[in-house]
Design a protein around this motif. Sequence first.
Motif, PDB file in Angstrom:
ATOM      1  N   TRP A  73       7.202  13.400  -3.711  1.00 51.03           N
ATOM      2  CA  TRP A  73       6.816  12.196  -2.976  1.00 51.03           C
ATOM      3  C   TRP A  73       7.223  12.294  -1.520  1.00 51.03           C
ATOM      4  CZ3 TRP A  73       9.093   8.653   0.151  1.00 51.03           C
ATOM      5  CH2 TRP A  73       8.299   7.523   0.486  1.00 51.03           C
ATOM      6  N   ASP A 126       5.899  10.196   2.429  1.00 47.43           N
ATOM      7  CA  ASP A 126       4.940   9.268   3.018  1.00 47.43           C
ATOM      8  C   ASP A 126       3.727  10.040   3.518  1.00 47.43           C
ATOM      9  OD1 ASP A 126       4.351   6.663   3.434  1.00 47.43           O
ATOM     10  OD2 ASP A 126       6.315   6.242   4.373  1.00 47.43           O
ATOM     11  N   SER A 179       1.717  10.044  -2.222  1.00 48.61           N
ATOM     12  CA  SER A 179       2.375   9.140  -1.285  1.00 48.61           C
ATOM     13  C   SER A 179       2.221   7.703  -1.783  1.00 48.61           C
ATOM     14  CB  SER A 179       1.795   9.315   0.114  1.00 48.61           C
ATOM     15  OG  SER A 179       0.398   9.278   0.041  1.00 48.61           O
ATOM     16  N   GLU A 180       2.088   7.585  -3.102  1.00 50.73           N
ATOM     17  CA  GLU A 180       2.034   6.275  -3.749  1.00 50.73           C
ATOM     18  C   GLU A 180       3.250   5.436  -3.313  1.00 50.73           C
ATOM     19  OE1 GLU A 180      -0.182   5.049  -5.992  1.00 50.73           O
ATOM     20  OE2 GLU A 180       0.982   3.225  -6.181  1.00 50.73           O
ATOM     21  N   ASP A 181       3.059   4.119  -3.252  1.00 45.74           N
ATOM     22  CA  ASP A 181       4.168   3.225  -2.911  1.00 45.74           C
ATOM     23  C   ASP A 181       5.382   3.562  -3.780  1.00 45.74           C
ATOM     24  OD1 ASP A 181       5.097   0.579  -1.726  1.00 45.74           O
ATOM     25  OD2 ASP A 181       5.438   0.342  -3.900  1.00 45.74           O
ATOM     26  N   ARG A 182       6.541   3.705  -3.124  1.00 42.42           N
ATOM     27  CA  ARG A 182       7.691   4.260  -3.841  1.00 42.42           C
ATOM     28  C   ARG A 182       8.143   3.411  -5.030  1.00 42.42           C
ATOM     29  NH1 ARG A 182      12.476   7.036  -0.528  1.00 42.42           N
ATOM     30  NH2 ARG A 182      13.322   7.471  -2.586  1.00 42.42           N
ATOM     31  N   GLU A 183       8.175   2.112  -4.809  1.00 41.71           N
ATOM     32  CA  GLU A 183       8.627   1.242  -5.916  1.00 41.71           C
ATOM     33  C   GLU A 183       7.659   1.313  -7.076  1.00 41.71           C
ATOM     34  OE1 GLU A 183       9.394  -2.679  -4.551  1.00 41.71           O
ATOM     35  OE2 GLU A 183      10.768  -1.936  -2.995  1.00 41.71           O
ATOM     36  N   GLN A 184       6.417   1.300  -6.673  1.00 40.13           N
ATOM     37  CA  GLN A 184       5.339   1.410  -7.636  1.00 40.13           C
ATOM     38  C   GLN A 184       5.499   2.690  -8.474  1.00 40.13           C
ATOM     39  OE1 GLN A 184       2.895  -0.468  -9.168  1.00 40.13           O
ATOM     40  NE2 GLN A 184       2.026  -1.020  -7.186  1.00 40.13           N
ATOM     41  N   GLN A 214      -4.995   5.645  -6.206  1.00 40.02           N
ATOM     42  CA  GLN A 214      -5.398   4.360  -5.609  1.00 40.02           C
ATOM     43  C   GLN A 214      -6.788   3.961  -6.052  1.00 40.02           C
ATOM     44  OE1 GLN A 214      -4.404   7.016  -4.022  1.00 40.02           O
ATOM     45  NE2 GLN A 214      -2.695   6.565  -2.630  1.00 40.02           N
TER      46      GLN A 214
END
Lengths: 160, 676
Positions: free
Chosen positions: B33, B35, B647-652, B618
């Motif tokens: 992961w 950004d 680079s998916e949203d980290r929390e997600q 996404q």
Amino acid sequence: MPNDLINRLLDGPFELTSRPEPIPADLRLTWGLSLLVLMLGRSRSKRASLQKLNFLAHSIRTRESREAAMRLYEGNMRVSHYMVRVEPWLNRAIAFSKGYGLAEILKGRTIQLLPLGSRAFEHIYSDDSVLAEEKAFLDAIGKWATEQTIERVMKMDALL
Amino acid sequence: MKLRVRHLRLRAETDAGTFGADIPFDLGLNVLWADNTKGKSTCMQGMLYALGLERMLSPRREIPLTYVMTSHLDDPETGEKRTVLQSSVSLELENSANEIITVRRNVISPTDTRLISVSYGAALTSPDGKYIQRDFFALDPGAAQREAGFHRMLTEFIGWRLPIVRKYDGNETLLYLETIFPLFYVEQKQGWSSTPAAFPTYFQIRDVGRRAVEFVIGLETHELELRRQQIEIDLAEVRANWGAKFDEAQTLAQTSETRVQGLPKAPTISRDEIHRAFLLAIDEGTWLPVQEFLPILHSRVTTLRTDEIPTVGAMSDETAGRIAHVTTEFAKKNADRNSLFRARQREIDQRDAVERRLLALEEDLQKNLDAQKLQRLGSDIDTHSRPDHCPTCDQPIADSLLAQRVGPGVMTIDDNIEYIRSQRSIFSRLVAQSNSAVESIERELAIATAEANRLAGTLRALREDQVAPASAPSVAKLEERMRLESRLQNLDETYQRFEELKESFLVLAARYSELLAEKEVLPSDRLTARDKRIVTKLSELIREQAKSYGFSTFPADEIEISSENFRPQKEGFEIGFELSASDAIRLKWAYSLAMLELGRTEPTNHPGLVIFDEPRQQETAKISFKQLLRRASLAKESGQQVIFATSEDREQLAQFLDGIDCKLTTFEGHIVKRIT
């Protein structure tokens, strides 16, 4: 040929374009430089006199010359029968090797490999796929072809 | 078949120190992961680059890496722009025999970037070990086949035996790795545009997609191809044996003063043709088939045997006449032999000269090949031996150790090699021609010599008759009888031997026809029962996953895999535009993982490695991505490896990965960071 004759023979204008010429591979810059580096790298202290280089360069170049040198080495040929010819390409290779920083010339007589040249030697020597015959030849006569021995050959002294 | 990525290392040397990244990989699912625009694709494509596979992405030989590796980078601490002076990508790999190699390829470097150095050991994870190192080259024609070619090495390392495939121009080639890897490595842009993969087409391989899938899922069509190759080898053997037997027949003819007629030089399947072959023998200047001549000779011998030997006196007139006649004949024969001798010597001289030239050409060719390799590969030496510029004044120079001069330039080494090869082929043909000319002259010479010897014998006998007492029996007659008897015996034996040889030819012809027939019936494209079962299984695995990922354009049960081109289809029609964008992604996931999973139960050629550069989650529903991760994580149990860069949203992502066995590597900011 006079111009008017050409014009009479041809019915249109013409021009000649020079094409690149083939040359023997042993006159290639890379080949010559690599061989020089190899000969120096296989010499004691990675240095050799011009005389020795001329002897080796002449002896190593073709199958026949290698065989002749081997006969000399094995004592099957008289020194006076062994003709060393000066290879003009060698001087140019030495000049280029100095230019490229592969080797330096000491007192105008001895050629010495520089660190870059030594690295090049390690590379060439360890790659079995190039200059195989030449390496085998140097391996065979390397110990024998000392400066002293070659001095005797050039002076046509008996070797024993 | 296994290929496992153990460690990736990027290095960029700048004037302000070394920057780089190190990414270790485990078995099973690896998620990388970072950004957006922080260097994920540089890492992913770095792997391709290290493996010399960038031409999988585009026919251009450009480096598929971003400016961080190719020109400059911004110092993450100071924000200053730094020029990259040297950079490289290294990759540690393991195969199914648990052998480890580390490949390293330079990006910016004074040396040739086609060079890939291979250390035989874990040079990245156990840097203290002493490993043997060897250089290979990539991208050049021959990288796939020649011993120094990197792809040949990689193929052997993975344990693949690549199939020979046909190109559009009718030639054959090995299936290039660049056409196989798109099935495991999904590049972030083009990679997602088609299923099963975006295959490069510019290699001009016919049905490239089909060939690649066929190979990876281990279909027998691939075996059939190998069988076809074996037949070719066997055919070559028959041809060689035929040639040897043909030479034997020629030698037989030569030693018995006969000529072979109608025997085909190359294999034939026609038995009649072989049966029709025969020997010619000479009878007083006329050539006759041996089987016709034998009875004639036989009756002559019989007549001579039954007739009483006349006395010298009774023959004296005839003897004088015959001596004159035989002397003339003998002189003529000798003249023939002389001119044949001279012709043979001329031809041999010519051949020797051409052979000497050929030897010189061979030597020059070898030197040229050496010079080419030295120029191309030299890691260190290349920096300074760039043969086109003077090291002192930097002006262009000719690649030659002759005096530099103005005028036509020196041929490039590549052209020079072609030039020598074409000369060599001409001279080789000349040698072959000379050899066959010498052989044919020698055959004539043998016959002429035998004739001359016979005449000499006759002459000697006639002369003995002239000086013998009139009552003595005629030596000439006796000589004639003995000579004919021996000729009869010799020809008879030759005839028997020739008939035996014909039997050998018949055996060879039978084998030849058998092989041709076998070649004929080899199914060209048809799938075997086993192949069909594998394709069915692949379809099932794809359907099963498509369903779990929420495929919804039509019922996932209707997805099939075409046994023609292995593309997904529905009711016999290829699935195309009717798919929603999200279903196209789901199908791609399903296909890629299905091939991986197929390798767990079937003997396929899949390397057990799948890499997704940005799985495009996404575009699908969240539940789908979660399912994908879960499914991919199963790879670990089977010793396989799946690598996702996202680079998916980290929390997600943390939520998605909850409860899933996986190695997550996260990078704050830029992946490429200062090291020293």
